[in-house]
Design a protein around this motif. Structure first.
Motif, PDB file in Angstrom:
ATOM      1  N   LEU A  25      10.603  14.623  19.642  1.00 61.01           N
ATOM      2  CA  LEU A  25      10.667  13.349  20.360  1.00 61.01           C
ATOM      3  C   LEU A  25      10.066  13.510  21.749  1.00 61.01           C
ATOM      4  CD1 LEU A  25      14.261  12.106  19.408  1.00 61.01           C
ATOM      5  CD2 LEU A  25      12.103  10.961  18.855  1.00 61.01           C
ATOM      6  N   ASP A  29       8.411   7.848  23.129  1.00 60.62           N
ATOM      7  CA  ASP A  29       9.144   7.311  21.982  1.00 60.62           C
ATOM      8  C   ASP A  29      10.259   6.356  22.398  1.00 60.62           C
ATOM      9  OD1 ASP A  29       7.811   8.668  19.833  1.00 60.62           O
ATOM     10  OD2 ASP A  29       8.804  10.514  20.474  1.00 60.62           O
ATOM     11  N   ALA A 112      15.211   3.950  21.323  1.00 62.78           N
ATOM     12  CA  ALA A 112      13.926   4.381  20.761  1.00 62.78           C
ATOM     13  C   ALA A 112      13.097   3.176  20.334  1.00 62.78           C
ATOM     14  CB  ALA A 112      14.156   5.310  19.569  1.00 62.78           C
ATOM     15  N   ARG A 113      11.819   3.264  20.562  1.00 67.07           N
ATOM     16  CA  ARG A 113      10.925   2.143  20.241  1.00 67.07           C
ATOM     17  C   ARG A 113      10.878   1.828  18.761  1.00 67.07           C
ATOM     18  NH1 ARG A 113       7.789   0.813  24.637  1.00 67.07           N
ATOM     19  NH2 ARG A 113       7.675   2.375  26.307  1.00 67.07           N
ATOM     20  N   ASP A 114      11.125   2.831  17.912  1.00 67.64           N
ATOM     21  CA  ASP A 114      10.986   2.629  16.465  1.00 67.64           C
ATOM     22  C   ASP A 114      12.219   2.012  15.822  1.00 67.64           C
ATOM     23  OD1 ASP A 114       8.436   3.572  16.458  1.00 67.64           O
ATOM     24  OD2 ASP A 114       8.947   5.586  15.739  1.00 67.64           O
TER      25      ASP A 114
END
Length: 438
Positions: A25, A29, A112-114
């Protein structure tokens, strides 16, 4: 919000090789939250002014002392008193009407962006379906302007009767929510913005806020998200150092557990990628108990998981794969906290039906509530429900020795961050409302 439940999913698929280890990571991220907004969020997170009866905060069930969770199988929300495993179900003035149906999800790395789906059943997803960025229980009534899915999830515990809102006859917030979900949020926002200290902080932190009377639930939620996303970001574990190239970061036992996790034990078929979750839904046949996340037409306590959101039979009893960093800090495990130890939840995944049959009610961390005792485990007496639950299973049993199980547990403990217990902001000593801080 949630806590997100912790499991070691040994799902269908071919064993992974060492080459399938995730990439490390990186800062990129994660969403870069504004520190001034995070400071407001820290105070609001622990301020009971956001609950209907001003007696419970987000931090009550997601406390720093318990790794962002509460240490219980099923939480004690509105009407309870105290903190963590010592929280009681009945105080001098009130008592709980119902246990929270699911385990309080942990908060690690939710910035987290995801991240695209939240809650155990995934009832909050990024989506253009309603024109506000999300598919959520509020549907078209969710306000626009929520900057992240983390902000969107922050508004729902505030309107949940047994979590933070209370009964309709007790306060104006729940009474308004009883009419329509979005009608309670303006009441809470007004409570906050009329406190001078909060008003000044919002004007200073938000460019579009020129006067305190412009503060809405949107700014409150965005501030809460900034705090959660900043405070519980953590990826400095021995495993993370190993991924970054430090070959001696893992003990021999943890290294052997990692090889099993990404190999024969097949854990990584679900706990995949840098976040250690595929963000999908899987049926694990975890022992059922508690009031269940019932739908209006359910005849008895039960929790059908993802199907409750999707209405698709193939989704019955499936729950979202949790992320695993700092899993050691957030027992008990499973969407309902069925297992108090990492070894217990690992063994369940290796032999789900066998462990389901062997499970006993003393595994459940449920503070005593005599008026609920008759229904706490009643779902286990429903033969037809139990059979449906057993048939919906996505796990292929895996035979491992006691030593190998110990190695997987050692690997899971290697996911604990070096700085996990030293958070950048922590719990505030006081909040602007003047209400007590848990």
């Amino acid at each position: 919000m949630t806590r997100f439940f912790h499991i070691i999913a040994l799902c269908l698929g071919l064993p992974a090789a060492a080459a399938d280890l995730p990439r490390p990571l990186e800062d990129s991220d994660f969403i870069a939250f504004d520190p001034d907004k995070a400071r407001i969020g820290q105070l609001l997170f622990y301020d009971k002014i956001l609950s209907g009866n001003r007696n419970i905060s987000c931090g009550t069930c997601h406390h720093h002392d318990f790794g962002g969770s509460d240490g219980l199988s099923l939480g004690i929300g509105e009407g309870g008193e105290g903190l963590g495993p010592k929280r009681i179900t009945e105080g001098p003035d009130d008592r709980i009407r119902k246990r929270i149906p699911r385990n309080a999800s942990a908060l690690w790395n939710l910035g987290a962006r995801d991240i695209r789906v939240l809650f155990h059943d995934g009832r909050l997803e990024t989506s253009d379906l309603y024109g506000n960025g999300f598919n959520s229980p509020a549907e078209e009534w969710l306000p626009e302007g929520l900057e992240t899915i983390l902000a969107a999830q922050a508004v729902f515990p505030l309107t949940a009767r047994f979590e933070m809102a209370g009964d309709p006859e007790e306060n104006e917030v729940t009474g308004a929510v009883n009419d329509r979900i979005d009608k309670g949020w303006p009441i809470l926002a007004k409570r906050v913005r009329i406190i001078p200290e909060y008003g000044e902080m919002f004007v200073s932190a938000f460019d579009h806020i020129e006067r305190s009377d412009q503060v809405t639930i949107v700014e409150i939620a965005n501030a809460l998200a900034a705090f959660i996303g900043t405070e519980w970001r953590n990826h400095d574990s021995p495993f993370d150092r190993y991924l970054e190239g430090q070959s001696d970061a893992l003990s021999p036992e943890a290294l052997a557990g990692m090889e099993l996790f990404y190999g024969n034990a097949n854990c990584a078929s679900c706990h995949s990628g840098p976040l250690l979750s595929d963000q999908k839904f899987h049926a694990l046949a975890l022992p059922a108990f508690g009031p269940g996340k019932t739908r209006r037409f359910d005849p008895q306590p039960r929790d059908v998981g993802r199907m409750g959101e999707s209405d698709r039979l193939e989704d019955a009893y499936r729950f979202r794969t949790p992320m695993l960093r700092n899993v050691e800090l957030t027992a008990p495990y499973g969407h309902n906290g069925a297992y108090p130890t990492l070894e217990g939840i690992v063994r369940h995944h290796l032999n789900p039906l066998g462990e389901l049959d062997a499970w006993t009610t003393d595994n459940a961390r449920l503070p005593k509530a005599t008026w609920l005792a008759q229904t706490d485990f009643i779902v286990r007496a429903d033969v037809r429900e139990s059979e449906r639950h057993r048939r919906a299973l996505d796990i292929v049993p895996v035979s491992l020795s006691d030593g190998e199980i110990g190695e997987i547990v050692a690997f899971l403990k290697s996911l604990t961050g070096v700085s996990a217990l030293t958070r950048p902001m922590g719990r505030p000593e006081r909040v602007p409302s003047g209400l007590p801080v848990d």
